[in-house]
Design a protein around this motif. Sequence first.
Motif, PDB file in Angstrom:
ATOM      1  N   MET A   1      -9.346   7.571   7.101  1.00  0.00           N
ATOM      2  CA  MET A   1      -8.582   7.982   5.954  1.00  0.00           C
ATOM      3  C   MET A   1      -7.873   6.816   5.301  1.00  0.00           C
ATOM      4  O   MET A   1      -7.584   6.870   4.123  1.00  0.00           O
ATOM      5  N   ALA A   2      -7.578   5.792   6.065  1.00  0.00           N
ATOM      6  CA  ALA A   2      -6.817   4.672   5.525  1.00  0.00           C
ATOM      7  C   ALA A   2      -7.601   3.918   4.452  1.00  0.00           C
ATOM      8  O   ALA A   2      -7.058   3.620   3.384  1.00  0.00           O
ATOM      9  N   GLU A   3      -8.848   3.618   4.731  1.00  0.00           N
ATOM     10  CA  GLU A   3      -9.634   2.809   3.786  1.00  0.00           C
ATOM     11  C   GLU A   3      -9.775   3.464   2.417  1.00  0.00           C
ATOM     12  O   GLU A   3      -9.473   2.833   1.403  1.00  0.00           O
ATOM     13  N   PRO A   4     -10.208   4.732   2.316  1.00  0.00           N
ATOM     14  CA  PRO A   4     -10.365   5.324   0.977  1.00  0.00           C
ATOM     15  C   PRO A   4      -9.044   5.498   0.222  1.00  0.00           C
ATOM     16  O   PRO A   4      -9.031   5.515  -1.000  1.00  0.00           O
ATOM     17  N   THR A   5      -7.930   5.603   0.951  1.00  0.00           N
ATOM     18  CA  THR A   5      -6.646   5.787   0.280  1.00  0.00           C
ATOM     19  C   THR A   5      -5.944   4.470  -0.012  1.00  0.00           C
ATOM     20  O   THR A   5      -4.943   4.453  -0.725  1.00  0.00           O
ATOM     21  N   GLU A   7      -4.292   2.731   2.141  1.00  0.00           N
ATOM     22  CA  GLU A   7      -3.108   2.639   2.987  1.00  0.00           C
ATOM     23  C   GLU A   7      -3.472   1.972   4.312  1.00  0.00           C
ATOM     24  O   GLU A   7      -4.628   1.932   4.689  1.00  0.00           O
ATOM     25  N   SER A   8      -2.464   1.481   5.019  1.00  0.00           N
ATOM     26  CA  SER A   8      -2.720   0.881   6.325  1.00  0.00           C
ATOM     27  C   SER A   8      -3.010   1.981   7.343  1.00  0.00           C
ATOM     28  O   SER A   8      -2.549   3.118   7.201  1.00  0.00           O
ATOM     29  N   THR A   9      -3.751   1.636   8.386  1.00  0.00           N
ATOM     30  CA  THR A   9      -4.061   2.614   9.425  1.00  0.00           C
ATOM     31  C   THR A   9      -2.789   3.088  10.118  1.00  0.00           C
ATOM     32  O   THR A   9      -2.666   4.254  10.480  1.00  0.00           O
ATOM     33  N   GLY A  10      -1.825   2.200  10.282  1.00  0.00           N
ATOM     34  CA  GLY A  10      -0.565   2.573  10.913  1.00  0.00           C
ATOM     35  C   GLY A  10       0.203   3.608  10.107  1.00  0.00           C
ATOM     36  O   GLY A  10       0.757   4.564  10.660  1.00  0.00           O
ATOM     37  N   LEU A  11       0.237   3.428   8.778  1.00  0.00           N
ATOM     38  CA  LEU A  11       0.943   4.377   7.916  1.00  0.00           C
ATOM     39  C   LEU A  11       0.261   5.740   7.915  1.00  0.00           C
ATOM     40  O   LEU A  11       0.919   6.777   8.040  1.00  0.00           O
ATOM     41  N   VAL A  12      -1.055   5.750   7.838  1.00  0.00           N
ATOM     42  CA  VAL A  12      -1.790   7.021   7.851  1.00  0.00           C
ATOM     43  C   VAL A  12      -1.587   7.725   9.188  1.00  0.00           C
ATOM     44  O   VAL A  12      -1.340   8.934   9.234  1.00  0.00           O
ATOM     45  N   SER A  13      -1.650   6.978  10.274  1.00  0.00           N
ATOM     46  CA  SER A  13      -1.444   7.562  11.595  1.00  0.00           C
ATOM     47  C   SER A  13      -0.044   8.153  11.708  1.00  0.00           C
ATOM     48  O   SER A  13       0.138   9.267  12.210  1.00  0.00           O
TER      49      SER A  13
END
Length: 66
Positions: A1-5, A7-13
């Motif tokens: 989800m992070a890449e298409p949005t 956002e960083s993976t940490g923020l999405v998590s």
Amino acid sequence: MAEPTGESTGLVSHRLRRMVEHGFVEEVPELAKGRERWWRAVPGDRCPATGGSRRTAARPPSCARP
């Protein structure tokens, strides 16, 4: 989800974990591979006007967003 949005993976998590705490989503461990995690929406009514604590696909007018 992070890449298409974007956002960083940490923020999405972080955001997904908060959504789990409030009952919006749940983890789907049977789809996980390694560090990858999968999530699904938790169905239900979250409209205070209907007395629900979970979201529905169609909101009644009293729960429509401005």
